[in-house]
Design a protein around this motif. Sequence first.
Motif, mmCIF file in Angstrom:
data_model
loop_
_atom_site.group_PDB
_atom_site.id
_atom_site.type_symbol
_atom_site.label_atom_id
_atom_site.label_comp_id
_atom_site.label_asym_id
_atom_site.label_seq_id
_atom_site.Cartn_x
_atom_site.Cartn_y
_atom_site.Cartn_z
ATOM 1 N N LEU A 197 6.610 -12.984 5.791
ATOM 2 C CA LEU A 197 5.744 -11.806 5.690
ATOM 3 C C LEU A 197 6.630 -10.576 5.634
ATOM 4 O O LEU A 197 7.511 -10.398 6.491
ATOM 5 C CB LEU A 197 4.817 -11.721 6.897
ATOM 6 N N THR A 198 6.428 -9.727 4.639
ATOM 7 C CA THR A 198 7.251 -8.538 4.500
ATOM 8 C C THR A 198 6.427 -7.416 3.886
ATOM 9 O O THR A 198 5.250 -7.590 3.577
ATOM 10 C CB THR A 198 8.515 -8.846 3.667
ATOM 11 N N GLY A 199 7.048 -6.252 3.730
ATOM 12 C CA GLY A 199 6.376 -5.118 3.123
ATOM 13 C C GLY A 199 7.040 -4.733 1.816
ATOM 14 O O GLY A 199 8.237 -4.971 1.614
ATOM 15 N N ALA A 200 6.274 -4.134 0.922
ATOM 16 C CA ALA A 200 6.825 -3.676 -0.344
ATOM 17 C C ALA A 200 7.710 -2.452 -0.112
ATOM 18 O O ALA A 200 7.437 -1.623 0.760
ATOM 19 C CB ALA A 200 5.701 -3.325 -1.306
ATOM 20 N N GLY A 201 8.785 -2.364 -0.884
ATOM 21 C CA GLY A 201 9.642 -1.183 -0.809
ATOM 22 C C GLY A 201 10.434 -1.111 0.480
ATOM 23 O O GLY A 201 10.948 -2.123 0.974
ATOM 24 N N ASP A 202 10.503 0.092 1.052
ATOM 25 C CA ASP A 202 11.408 0.321 2.179
ATOM 26 C C ASP A 202 10.699 0.406 3.523
ATOM 27 O O ASP A 202 11.232 0.963 4.483
ATOM 28 C CB ASP A 202 12.223 1.597 1.944
ATOM 29 N N PHE B 9 7.829 -1.899 6.281
ATOM 30 C CA PHE B 9 7.091 -3.139 6.550
ATOM 31 C C PHE B 9 5.592 -2.863 6.553
ATOM 32 O O PHE B 9 4.882 -3.241 5.627
ATOM 33 C CB PHE B 9 7.543 -3.732 7.888
ATOM 34 N N CYS B 10 5.105 -2.170 7.569
ATOM 35 C CA CYS B 10 3.682 -1.838 7.650
ATOM 36 C C CYS B 10 3.492 -0.776 8.717
ATOM 37 O O CYS B 10 3.945 -0.949 9.853
ATOM 38 C CB CYS B 10 2.862 -3.086 7.974
ATOM 39 N N ALA B 11 2.824 0.308 8.353
ATOM 40 C CA ALA B 11 2.616 1.427 9.277
ATOM 41 C C ALA B 11 1.330 1.283 10.083
ATOM 42 O O ALA B 11 0.881 2.239 10.702
ATOM 43 C CB ALA B 11 2.604 2.745 8.507
ATOM 44 N N GLY B 12 0.715 0.101 10.071
ATOM 45 C CA GLY B 12 -0.463 -0.134 10.884
ATOM 46 C C GLY B 12 -1.710 -0.301 10.046
ATOM 47 O O GLY B 12 -1.672 -0.772 8.906
ATOM 48 N N ALA B 13 -2.852 0.100 10.615
ATOM 49 C CA ALA B 13 -4.126 -0.011 9.918
ATOM 50 C C ALA B 13 -4.418 1.279 9.172
ATOM 51 O O ALA B 13 -4.149 2.376 9.663
ATOM 52 C CB ALA B 13 -5.248 -0.295 10.918
ATOM 53 N N ASN C 94 0.877 -1.170 0.000
ATOM 54 C CA ASN C 94 0.000 0.000 0.000
ATOM 55 C C ASN C 94 0.915 1.221 0.000
ATOM 56 O O ASN C 94 1.085 1.900 1.014
ATOM 57 C CB ASN C 94 -0.922 -0.005 1.224
ATOM 58 N N ALA C 95 1.524 1.477 -1.149
ATOM 59 C CA ALA C 95 2.616 2.448 -1.247
ATOM 60 C C ALA C 95 2.218 3.841 -0.782
ATOM 61 O O ALA C 95 3.028 4.561 -0.198
ATOM 62 C CB ALA C 95 3.125 2.503 -2.684
ATOM 63 N N ALA C 96 0.981 4.238 -1.003
ATOM 64 C CA ALA C 96 0.560 5.595 -0.660
ATOM 65 C C ALA C 96 0.503 5.829 0.842
ATOM 66 O O ALA C 96 0.545 6.974 1.300
ATOM 67 C CB ALA C 96 -0.808 5.882 -1.276
ATOM 68 N N LYS C 97 0.430 4.743 1.630
ATOM 69 C CA LYS C 97 0.268 4.896 3.079
ATOM 70 C C LYS C 97 1.225 3.999 3.862
ATOM 71 O O LYS C 97 0.866 3.417 4.881
ATOM 72 C CB LYS C 97 -1.180 4.616 3.474
ATOM 73 N N ARG C 98 2.462 3.920 3.384
ATOM 74 C CA ARG C 98 3.507 3.155 4.074
ATOM 75 C C ARG C 98 3.042 1.743 4.406
ATOM 76 O O ARG C 98 3.282 1.220 5.481
ATOM 77 C CB ARG C 98 3.956 3.876 5.347
ATOM 78 N N ASN C 99 2.358 1.130 3.448
ATOM 79 C CA ASN C 99 1.899 -0.250 3.560
ATOM 80 C C ASN C 99 0.935 -0.468 4.716
ATOM 81 O O ASN C 99 0.888 -1.559 5.301
ATOM 82 C CB ASN C 99 3.092 -1.214 3.668
ATOM 83 N N ALA C 100 0.145 0.544 5.049
ATOM 84 C CA ALA C 100 -0.915 0.356 6.037
ATOM 85 C C ALA C 100 -1.917 -0.663 5.516
ATOM 86 O O ALA C 100 -2.186 -0.749 4.316
ATOM 87 C CB ALA C 100 -1.605 1.691 6.329
ATOM 88 N N MET C 101 -2.470 -1.448 6.424
ATOM 89 C CA MET C 101 -3.401 -2.506 6.073
ATOM 90 C C MET C 101 -4.819 -1.957 5.946
ATOM 91 O O MET C 101 -5.359 -1.386 6.890
ATOM 92 C CB MET C 101 -3.379 -3.601 7.137
ATOM 93 N N THR C 102 -5.434 -2.150 4.787
ATOM 94 C CA THR C 102 -6.828 -1.768 4.595
ATOM 95 C C THR C 102 -7.741 -2.872 5.145
ATOM 96 O O THR C 102 -7.299 -3.992 5.433
ATOM 97 C CB THR C 102 -7.142 -1.563 3.112
#
Length: 256
Positions: A53-58, A60-64, A20-28
């Motif tokens: 389990l990993t995140g795209a780009g630089d 991991f996941c910024a949350g929800a 979810n590149a626009a939101k630092r891989n936040a989970m929808t």
Amino acid sequence: MEPHLKHSVMDGVATVVISNAAKRNAMTARMWRTLPGLLERFADDPEVRALVLTGAGDTFCAGADISSLRADSGDGRLPDDAPQDLAVRAEDALAAFPKPTLAAVRGYCVGGGCQLAAACDLRFAEQGASFGVTPARLGIVYPASSTRRLAALVGPSAAKYLLFSAELIDTERALRTGLVDEVLPAGQLDKRVAEFTRVLASRSQLTQAAAKEFVAGRADRAPHWAGQARGSGDTAEGVAAFLERRTPRFTWTTGG
């Protein structure tokens, strides 16, 4: 590109990428709902022996992604417990996955992202990653199951530090507390994860699956696993391979 969970399987290792590149891989909301079914599919696949389990780009996941959760309610409001329910179901599915799981972390691993990472068996992080459990910034009561899992991982004092303050910690502190198992220099994470998951995929799934349940406190399952060991042939194969100085060919699998 729409936020999604990209997934693939190679050499016995399934990889799930939070994107979810626009939101630092936040989970929808859709991503939270997708994860349990995806994990179930990989659990039933005998070709899958470990999961990353990993995140795209630089990152991991910024949350929800709170905005997606509000929109998902249909009336512009944030449903009372829906965000936590979705996250907890996904987290529980990840924790219950019967094969070894590893979170490969770069950048931010915060809120629901940290929740997912903590539900994995192991966490490898690139130097410079940041970790945080942030419900105190939003006035949210962190789920009881997630709190217990965090405390079991890092200890009561470190769990309270993270939950009370909602402050981010660096990889060095995360390593000291047990939130992270290995810290890798920049550019080395993918190589190390690939090497280690190859090791995991070569080991006995019988041993791994039983160990996961015992570590989780399921001593009551000892008779089940004793029966599985007797019928599997993996022990005999492991001993024979050791004596013959060859790589064992374990056949017991949690899938199929």
